[in-house]
Motif scaffolding. Structure first.
Motif, PDB file in Angstrom:
ATOM      1  N   GLY A 129      86.175  44.538  28.333  1.00 27.32           N
ATOM      2  CA  GLY A 129      85.637  43.132  28.025  1.00 27.32           C
ATOM      3  C   GLY A 129      84.092  43.233  28.416  1.00 27.32           C
ATOM      4  N   VAL A 130      83.387  44.270  28.683  1.00 27.48           N
ATOM      5  CA  VAL A 130      82.069  44.425  29.190  1.00 27.48           C
ATOM      6  C   VAL A 130      81.363  45.267  28.087  1.00 27.48           C
ATOM      7  CG1 VAL A 130      80.464  45.263  30.792  1.00 27.48           C
ATOM      8  CG2 VAL A 130      82.937  44.500  31.518  1.00 27.48           C
ATOM      9  N   ALA A 131      80.379  44.707  27.423  1.00 28.32           N
ATOM     10  CA  ALA A 131      79.426  45.319  26.568  1.00 28.32           C
ATOM     11  C   ALA A 131      78.062  45.314  26.693  1.00 28.32           C
ATOM     12  CB  ALA A 131      80.095  44.979  25.025  1.00 28.32           C
ATOM     13  N   TRP A 132      77.382  46.432  26.267  1.00 28.36           N
ATOM     14  CA  TRP A 132      75.833  46.123  26.285  1.00 28.36           C
ATOM     15  C   TRP A 132      75.400  45.489  24.832  1.00 28.36           C
ATOM     16  CZ3 TRP A 132      73.275  47.462  30.267  1.00 28.36           C
ATOM     17  CH2 TRP A 132      73.737  48.506  31.149  1.00 28.36           C
ATOM     18  N   VAL A 133      74.637  44.541  24.975  1.00 26.23           N
ATOM     19  CA  VAL A 133      73.847  43.711  23.916  1.00 26.23           C
ATOM     20  C   VAL A 133      72.523  43.643  24.037  1.00 26.23           C
ATOM     21  CG1 VAL A 133      75.999  42.402  23.641  1.00 26.23           C
ATOM     22  CG2 VAL A 133      74.416  41.471  25.155  1.00 26.23           C
ATOM     23  N   GLN A 134      71.818  42.875  23.399  1.00 29.30           N
ATOM     24  CA  GLN A 134      70.235  42.828  23.647  1.00 29.30           C
ATOM     25  C   GLN A 134      69.922  41.399  23.704  1.00 29.30           C
ATOM     26  OE1 GLN A 134      68.096  45.239  20.663  1.00 29.30           O
ATOM     27  NE2 GLN A 134      68.600  46.933  21.889  1.00 29.30           N
ATOM     28  N   VAL A 135      68.967  40.915  24.470  1.00 29.88           N
ATOM     29  CA  VAL A 135      68.148  39.660  24.558  1.00 29.88           C
ATOM     30  C   VAL A 135      66.946  39.886  24.534  1.00 29.88           C
ATOM     31  CG1 VAL A 135      67.778  37.647  25.908  1.00 29.88           C
ATOM     32  CG2 VAL A 135      70.096  38.468  25.981  1.00 29.88           C
ATOM     33  N   ASN A 136      66.253  39.446  23.320  1.00 33.55           N
ATOM     34  CA  ASN A 136      64.748  39.635  23.051  1.00 33.55           C
ATOM     35  C   ASN A 136      64.456  40.938  23.048  1.00 33.55           C
ATOM     36  OD1 ASN A 136      64.294  36.728  23.072  1.00 33.55           O
ATOM     37  ND2 ASN A 136      63.926  36.707  25.237  1.00 33.55           N
ATOM     38  N   GLY A 137      65.175  41.838  22.602  1.00 34.63           N
ATOM     39  CA  GLY A 137      65.009  43.077  22.306  1.00 34.63           C
ATOM     40  C   GLY A 137      65.234  44.106  23.550  1.00 34.63           C
ATOM     41  N   ASP A 138      65.658  43.702  24.494  1.00 32.40           N
ATOM     42  CA  ASP A 138      66.030  44.293  25.741  1.00 32.40           C
ATOM     43  C   ASP A 138      67.582  44.276  26.106  1.00 32.40           C
ATOM     44  OD1 ASP A 138      63.140  44.985  26.474  1.00 32.40           O
ATOM     45  OD2 ASP A 138      62.878  42.835  27.475  1.00 32.40           O
ATOM     46  N   PHE A 139      67.699  45.242  26.875  1.00 32.07           N
ATOM     47  CA  PHE A 139      69.183  45.422  27.410  1.00 32.07           C
ATOM     48  C   PHE A 139      69.808  44.115  28.111  1.00 32.07           C
ATOM     49  CE2 PHE A 139      68.496  49.849  26.631  1.00 32.07           C
ATOM     50  CZ  PHE A 139      69.444  50.093  26.043  1.00 32.07           C
ATOM     51  N   ALA A 140      70.980  43.911  28.002  1.00 33.05           N
ATOM     52  CA  ALA A 140      71.731  42.863  28.598  1.00 33.05           C
ATOM     53  C   ALA A 140      73.416  43.137  28.512  1.00 33.05           C
ATOM     54  CB  ALA A 140      71.595  41.469  27.930  1.00 33.05           C
ATOM     55  N   ILE A 141      74.061  42.504  29.450  1.00 31.78           N
ATOM     56  CA  ILE A 141      75.441  42.731  29.072  1.00 31.78           C
ATOM     57  C   ILE A 141      76.331  41.423  29.174  1.00 31.78           C
ATOM     58  CG2 ILE A 141      77.371  43.173  31.071  1.00 31.78           C
ATOM     59  CD1 ILE A 141      75.590  45.224  32.456  1.00 31.78           C
ATOM     60  N   TRP A 142      77.347  41.762  28.358  1.00 28.80           N
ATOM     61  CA  TRP A 142      78.114  40.480  27.975  1.00 28.80           C
ATOM     62  C   TRP A 142      79.414  40.895  28.754  1.00 28.80           C
ATOM     63  CZ3 TRP A 142      78.634  35.752  26.562  1.00 28.80           C
ATOM     64  CH2 TRP A 142      79.487  35.295  26.231  1.00 28.80           C
ATOM     65  N   VAL A 143      79.938  39.866  29.347  1.00 27.57           N
ATOM     66  CA  VAL A 143      81.334  39.930  29.941  1.00 27.57           C
ATOM     67  C   VAL A 143      81.989  38.876  29.034  1.00 27.57           C
ATOM     68  CG1 VAL A 143      83.003  40.051  31.712  1.00 27.57           C
ATOM     69  CG2 VAL A 143      80.412  40.803  32.135  1.00 27.57           C
ATOM     70  N   ASP A 144      83.211  39.118  28.293  1.00 29.49           N
ATOM     71  CA  ASP A 144      83.600  38.504  27.205  1.00 29.49           C
ATOM     72  C   ASP A 144      84.924  37.717  27.515  1.00 29.49           C
ATOM     73  OD1 ASP A 144      85.589  40.251  26.850  1.00 29.49           O
ATOM     74  OD2 ASP A 144      85.324  40.734  24.840  1.00 29.49           O
ATOM     75  N   SER A 145      85.316  37.776  28.882  1.00 29.21           N
ATOM     76  CA  SER A 145      86.692  37.152  29.238  1.00 29.21           C
ATOM     77  C   SER A 145      86.512  36.817  30.811  1.00 29.21           C
ATOM     78  CB  SER A 145      87.777  38.109  29.465  1.00 29.21           C
ATOM     79  OG  SER A 145      87.400  39.321  30.131  1.00 29.21           O
ATOM     80  N   PRO A 146      87.461  35.767  31.374  1.00 30.98           N
ATOM     81  CA  PRO A 146      87.337  35.412  32.727  1.00 30.98           C
ATOM     82  C   PRO A 146      87.294  36.554  33.464  1.00 30.98           C
ATOM     83  CG  PRO A 146      88.707  34.106  31.418  1.00 30.98           C
ATOM     84  CD  PRO A 146      88.416  35.087  30.520  1.00 30.98           C
ATOM     85  N   HIS A 147      86.592  36.633  34.789  1.00 29.22           N
ATOM     86  CA  HIS A 147      86.385  37.759  35.490  1.00 29.22           C
ATOM     87  C   HIS A 147      86.235  37.194  37.116  1.00 29.22           C
ATOM     88  CE1 HIS A 147      82.557  36.744  34.178  1.00 29.22           C
ATOM     89  NE2 HIS A 147      82.065  37.229  35.123  1.00 29.22           N
ATOM     90  N   VAL A 148      86.449  38.016  37.855  1.00 28.25           N
ATOM     91  CA  VAL A 148      86.134  37.622  39.470  1.00 28.25           C
ATOM     92  C   VAL A 148      84.599  37.648  39.918  1.00 28.25           C
ATOM     93  CG1 VAL A 148      86.885  37.911  41.848  1.00 28.25           C
ATOM     94  CG2 VAL A 148      88.661  38.111  40.078  1.00 28.25           C
ATOM     95  N   LEU A 149      84.059  36.504  40.442  1.00 29.32           N
ATOM     96  CA  LEU A 149      82.751  36.466  40.792  1.00 29.32           C
ATOM     97  C   LEU A 149      82.649  36.265  42.079  1.00 29.32           C
ATOM     98  CD1 LEU A 149      79.581  36.924  39.703  1.00 29.32           C
ATOM     99  CD2 LEU A 149      79.984  34.181  39.837  1.00 29.32           C
ATOM    100  N   SER A 150      81.824  37.232  42.966  1.00 24.22           N
ATOM    101  CA  SER A 150      81.679  36.916  44.248  1.00 24.22           C
ATOM    102  C   SER A 150      79.962  37.092  44.524  1.00 24.22           C
ATOM    103  CB  SER A 150      82.594  37.988  45.255  1.00 24.22           C
ATOM    104  OG  SER A 150      83.793  38.009  45.001  1.00 24.22           O
ATOM    105  N   TYR A 151      79.593  36.501  45.621  1.00 27.59           N
ATOM    106  CA  TYR A 151      78.108  36.411  46.002  1.00 27.59           C
ATOM    107  C   TYR A 151      78.261  37.586  46.897  1.00 27.59           C
ATOM    108  CZ  TYR A 151      73.504  35.107  47.404  1.00 27.59           C
ATOM    109  OH  TYR A 151      72.201  35.199  47.773  1.00 27.59           O
ATOM    110  N   VAL A 152      76.813  38.358  46.693  1.00 27.39           N
ATOM    111  CA  VAL A 152      76.398  39.378  47.672  1.00 27.39           C
ATOM    112  C   VAL A 152      75.290  38.871  48.756  1.00 27.39           C
ATOM    113  CG1 VAL A 152      75.782  41.780  47.885  1.00 27.39           C
ATOM    114  CG2 VAL A 152      77.207  41.160  46.030  1.00 27.39           C
TER     115      VAL A 152
END
Length: 239
Positions: free
Chosen positions: A170-193
């Motif tokens: 569910g994790v893939a490299w994509v691009q935003v304005n020609g630069d690298f970005a990451i797309w996570v396409d499904s629900p996932h656990v998120l925590s603050y550091v």
């Protein structure tokens, strides 16, 4: 070689990139040269594959090393992969010292410019969180659609701010304005550091599909019920 081959095969689950550069000619030249032992041939092949991976991954050695190890660090976010991430229990706590504020006040509370997405317009609510000793906040959040759609912005020059746990497919490299970005396409656990580098498990929540990118030393998370194409369109409209 067995361990390296396994690690590189595991890494392939992370990659979704444009067509990579053709290194066939260079590999053939190397293989055509006399080699005293079969071990030399295998070394050359491994070197060519590593060079190819470096070419399609973001241009940092840390990104390559972390991805091979199953922990990807990018734009102030770490993503740990596992076959079945543990789901959060209970009601998640807000980010440290989180408070609602007006947009102009939020801009004064952070050290980076708060940019608005032209595709979404002004936010319904604005939050700031985790101030330092001088009162400068680490995170600014723009909320839309009753909070179901959000953009988190934070100083990308700082240490990690968010930690995700997701499954590799569910994790893939994509691009935003020609630069690298990451797309996570499904629900996932998120925590603050937090500022000490500790994962704040009490903030853990199940996050929706998310786009992660960085521009001008500011990192962004766009989270909500959007397709990959819609998320990239929103991200590209920041002004």
């Amino acid at each position: 070689m067995g361990d390296l081959e396994r690690e590189l095969r595991d890494l392939s689950a992370w990659l979704e990139t444009p067509d990579p550069p053709d290194v066939t000619a260079r590999v053939r030249v190397q293989l055509s040269r006399p080699a005293p032992r079969r071990r030399r041939w295998r070394s050359l092949a491994a070197m060519a594959l590593v060079a190819l991976l470096v070419a399609v991954l973001p241009p940092t050695r840390a990104a390559v090393a972390d991805a091979v190890a199953g922990l990807l660090r990018f734009a102030g976010v770490s993503i740990a992969t596992s076959s079945a991430p543990a789901l959060p229990s209970g009601t998640p706590s807000p980010l440290p010292a989180q408070r609602a504020t007006a947009l102009d006040e939020a801009q004064r509370a952070v050290r980076f410019p708060i940019r608005l997405p032209a595709k979404l317009g002004p936010p319904e609510r604005v939050l700031v969180a985790d101030p330092d000793a001088t009162g400068n906040c680490r995170v600014a959040t723009l909320l839309y659609d009753g909070g179901a759609l959000r953009i988190d912005a934070f100083d990308g020059r700082l240490d990690l701010a968010f930690h995700k746990e997701a499954s590799p497919p569910g994790v893939a490299w994509v691009q935003v304005n020609g630069d690298f970005a990451i797309w996570v396409d499904s629900p996932h656990v998120l925590s603050y550091v937090d500022r000490a580098g500790e994962v704040r498990r009490e903030t853990a929540r199940l996050a929706a599909s998310t786009l992660i990118w960085q521009e001008a030393d500011v990192s962004y998370r766009l989270e909500g019920a959007l397709t990959e194409a819609e998320a990239i369109e929103v991200a590209s409209s920041l002004r």
